[in-house]
Design an enzyme around this catalytic site. Structure first.
Site, PDB file in Angstrom:
ATOM      1  N   LYS A  14      36.227  45.139  48.393  1.00 34.09           N
ATOM      2  CA  LYS A  14      35.737  46.563  48.591  1.00 34.09           C
ATOM      3  C   LYS A  14      35.450  47.261  46.209  1.00 34.09           C
ATOM      4  O   LYS A  14      34.610  48.016  47.284  1.00 34.09           O
ATOM      5  CB  LYS A  14      37.123  48.134  47.941  1.00 34.09           C
ATOM      6  N   ARG A  88      45.855  54.245  52.426  1.00 33.88           N
ATOM      7  CA  ARG A  88      46.480  53.194  52.185  1.00 33.88           C
ATOM      8  C   ARG A  88      47.745  53.163  53.033  1.00 33.88           C
ATOM      9  O   ARG A  88      48.657  52.254  53.497  1.00 33.88           O
ATOM     10  CB  ARG A  88      46.931  53.196  51.104  1.00 33.88           C
ATOM     11  N   ARG A 127      39.295  37.712  38.613  1.00 33.11           N
ATOM     12  CA  ARG A 127      38.985  38.265  38.431  1.00 33.11           C
ATOM     13  C   ARG A 127      39.240  39.187  37.318  1.00 33.11           C
ATOM     14  O   ARG A 127      40.295  38.829  36.060  1.00 33.11           O
ATOM     15  CB  ARG A 127      39.997  39.773  39.272  1.00 33.11           C
ATOM     16  N   ARG A 161      43.707  43.124  34.510  1.00 33.08           N
ATOM     17  CA  ARG A 161      44.561  43.765  35.174  1.00 33.08           C
ATOM     18  C   ARG A 161      45.749  43.174  35.309  1.00 33.08           C
ATOM     19  O   ARG A 161      46.382  42.108  35.569  1.00 33.08           O
ATOM     20  CB  ARG A 161      44.959  44.403  36.355  1.00 33.08           C
ATOM     21  N   ARG A 172      51.437  43.052  47.219  1.00 34.79           N
ATOM     22  CA  ARG A 172      50.784  43.440  47.124  1.00 34.79           C
ATOM     23  C   ARG A 172      49.760  43.280  48.202  1.00 34.79           C
ATOM     24  O   ARG A 172      49.488  44.498  49.646  1.00 34.79           O
ATOM     25  CB  ARG A 172      49.494  44.055  46.257  1.00 34.79           C
TER      26      ARG A 172
HETATM   27  P1  ADP Z   1      42.979  45.974  44.283  1.00 33.20           P
HETATM   28  O1  ADP Z   1      41.932  46.123  43.787  1.00 33.20           O
HETATM   29  O2  ADP Z   1      43.917  45.272  44.547  1.00 33.20           O
HETATM   30  O3  ADP Z   1      42.899  46.621  45.517  1.00 33.20           O
HETATM   31  P2  ADP Z   1      43.457  49.106  43.866  1.00 33.20           P
HETATM   32  O4  ADP Z   1      43.183  48.924  41.927  1.00 33.20           O
HETATM   33  O5  ADP Z   1      43.240  49.767  45.006  1.00 33.20           O
HETATM   34  O6  ADP Z   1      43.386  47.751  43.326  1.00 33.20           O
HETATM   35  O7  ADP Z   1      44.977  49.918  43.378  1.00 33.20           O
HETATM   36  C1  ADP Z   1      45.703  49.241  42.624  1.00 33.20           C
HETATM   37  C2  ADP Z   1      47.257  49.714  42.527  1.00 33.20           C
HETATM   38  O8  ADP Z   1      47.273  50.789  42.344  1.00 33.20           O
HETATM   39  C3  ADP Z   1      48.491  49.495  44.188  1.00 33.20           C
HETATM   40  O9  ADP Z   1      48.562  47.821  44.106  1.00 33.20           O
HETATM   41  C4  ADP Z   1      49.360  50.503  43.951  1.00 33.20           C
HETATM   42  O10 ADP Z   1      50.077  50.285  43.380  1.00 33.20           O
HETATM   43  C5  ADP Z   1      48.008  51.166  43.039  1.00 33.20           C
HETATM   44  N1  ADP Z   1      47.473  52.739  43.996  1.00 33.20           N
HETATM   45  C6  ADP Z   1      46.117  52.361  44.039  1.00 33.20           C
HETATM   46  N2  ADP Z   1      45.516  53.137  45.100  1.00 33.20           N
HETATM   47  C7  ADP Z   1      46.662  53.466  46.082  1.00 33.20           C
HETATM   48  C8  ADP Z   1      46.929  54.733  47.338  1.00 33.20           C
HETATM   49  N3  ADP Z   1      45.165  55.141  47.851  1.00 33.20           N
HETATM   50  N4  ADP Z   1      48.172  55.002  47.782  1.00 33.20           N
HETATM   51  C9  ADP Z   1      48.850  54.424  46.935  1.00 33.20           C
HETATM   52  N5  ADP Z   1      48.942  53.460  46.244  1.00 33.20           N
HETATM   53  C10 ADP Z   1      48.063  53.411  45.727  1.00 33.20           C
HETATM   54  P1  ADP Z   2      38.717  45.094  45.176  1.00 31.38           P
HETATM   55  O1  ADP Z   2      38.388  46.390  44.862  1.00 31.38           O
HETATM   56  O2  ADP Z   2      38.518  44.740  47.029  1.00 31.38           O
HETATM   57  O3  ADP Z   2      40.336  44.516  45.356  1.00 31.38           O
HETATM   58  P2  ADP Z   2      37.146  43.491  44.270  1.00 31.38           P
HETATM   59  O4  ADP Z   2      35.639  43.625  44.247  1.00 31.38           O
HETATM   60  O5  ADP Z   2      37.518  43.843  42.894  1.00 31.38           O
HETATM   61  O6  ADP Z   2      37.498  43.920  45.189  1.00 31.38           O
HETATM   62  O7  ADP Z   2      36.812  41.672  44.112  1.00 31.38           O
HETATM   63  C1  ADP Z   2      37.517  40.841  44.179  1.00 31.38           C
HETATM   64  C2  ADP Z   2      37.926  39.704  43.221  1.00 31.38           C
HETATM   65  O8  ADP Z   2      36.703  38.560  43.691  1.00 31.38           O
HETATM   66  C3  ADP Z   2      36.483  39.754  41.919  1.00 31.38           C
HETATM   67  O9  ADP Z   2      36.914  39.006  40.649  1.00 31.38           O
HETATM   68  C4  ADP Z   2      35.175  40.111  41.828  1.00 31.38           C
HETATM   69  O10 ADP Z   2      33.946  39.697  41.497  1.00 31.38           O
HETATM   70  C5  ADP Z   2      35.522  38.966  43.191  1.00 31.38           C
HETATM   71  N1  ADP Z   2      34.349  39.156  44.550  1.00 31.38           N
HETATM   72  C6  ADP Z   2      34.007  39.820  45.534  1.00 31.38           C
HETATM   73  N2  ADP Z   2      32.768  39.943  46.215  1.00 31.38           N
HETATM   74  C7  ADP Z   2      33.049  38.362  46.097  1.00 31.38           C
HETATM   75  C8  ADP Z   2      32.218  38.097  47.145  1.00 31.38           C
HETATM   76  N3  ADP Z   2      31.806  37.928  48.499  1.00 31.38           N
HETATM   77  N4  ADP Z   2      32.280  35.739  47.374  1.00 31.38           N
HETATM   78  C9  ADP Z   2      32.973  35.662  46.309  1.00 31.38           C
HETATM   79  N5  ADP Z   2      33.497  36.739  44.946  1.00 31.38           N
HETATM   80  C10 ADP Z   2      33.567  37.585  45.107  1.00 31.38           C
END
Ligand code: ADP
Ligand code: ADP
Ligand code: ZN
Length: 219
Positions: A14, A88, A127, A161, A172
């Site tokens: 995302k 979420r 990541r 992270r 998660r």
């Molecule tokens: P990821 O990249 O793994 O999808 P995020 O960066 O979006 O994770 O979120 C990291 C953490 O922040 C989540 O595990 C949760 O604890 C909190 N968080 C983020 N967005 C939300 C949301 N919309 N509602 C509740 N908790 C959230």
């Molecule tokens: P999210 O925001 O959904 O948690 P991220 O964009 O942070 O996901 O991506 C998670 C990890 O996967 C990062 O290390 C990113 O560089 C890698 N990644 C993202 N998209 C792809 C893809 N299409 N193929 C391979 N690796 C990817």
């Protein structure tokens, strides 16, 4: 102006795709995860309150994240908003609908990024991100050109992270399936759902998303 939600489990890509849309279409990324991490770094009372919850991998309360989004919706909307990691829960989805309506906006598309669990583990464990510009990297699939230096801004402040570990990822993922995946049915029923293959290469995923955006813009 197009307002979209990027929906998918942790590691689906995302943030990576949101960054491209910001650069290519002047859209505004609203990542509640980034906002919460910012609150932690700056040491606000709210940041301190959510730190343990985030490190465990649990969701923070709906009230907190809805408040964060409400605040951002008052600001500039550029080429449209990208909701990244929000909503979420069903309560957050209802709240977003109400907030958009109140500000005379609407949701144009919900893009579900489908990825399997095995790929998520590999993605999360590799990541790292730039602490200065937020660019997202991966040890195997998207390394920096020069080790230890951000391609985009030249910073050497690259970090991992605290919640990108196996234990937290397990929590998660469970949170995602229990509380967030019902949103797929919710938005399908509203006619807003579009699905893309998140397992494809980054450029290919970007093309699939661009196709959805072109489709909703002309409809
Ligand atoms: P990821 O990249 O793994 O999808 P995020 O960066 O979006 O994770 O979120 C990291 C953490 O922040 C989540 O595990 C949760 O604890 C909190 N968080 C983020 N967005 C939300 C949301 N919309 N509602 C509740 N908790 C959230
Ligand atoms: P999210 O925001 O959904 O948690 P991220 O964009 O942070 O996901 O991506 C998670 C990890 O996967 C990062 O290390 C990113 O560089 C890698 N990644 C993202 N998209 C792809 C893809 N299409 N193929 C391979 N690796 C990817
Ligand atoms: Zn950078």
């Amino acid at each position: 102006m197009i307002n979209i939600i990027l929906l998918g489990p942790p590691g689906a890509g995302k943030g990576t795709q949101a960054h491209r849309l910001v650069a290519e279409r002047n859209m505004i990324q609203l990542s509640t995860g980034d906002m919460l991490r910012e609150a932690r770094t700056s040491g606000t009372a709210m940041g301190k309150m959510v730190a343990d919850v985030m490190d465990r991998g649990d969701l923070v309360t709906d009230e907190i994240v809805i408040g964060l989004i409400d605040e951002k919706l008052q600001g500039d909307n550029g080429g449209g908003f990208i909701f990244d990691g929000f909503p979420r829960t069903l309560a957050q989805a209802d709240a977003l609908g109400a907030l958009l309506k109140r500000s005379g906006r609407k949701l144009d598309a919900v893009i579900e990024m489908q990825v399997d669990d095995a790929a998520l583990v590999a993605r999360i464990s590799g990541r790292f991100t730039c602490g200065d510009c937020g660019e997202v990297y991966h040890d195997d699939t998207k390394p920096t050109a020069k080790p230890g230096t951000c391609d985009k801004c030249g910073s050497s402040d690259l970090k991992r992270r605290a919640d990108d570990n196996a234990d937290s990822l397990k929590v998660r993922l469970m949170e995602y399936y229990k509380k967030t995946s019902p949103l797929i049915g919710y938005y399908y029923a509203k006619g807003d759902l579009h699905t893309v293959d998140g397992l494809a290469e980054i450029d290919t995923v970007a093309k699939s998303i661009a196709n959805v955006l072109d489709q909703v813009r002309t409809s």
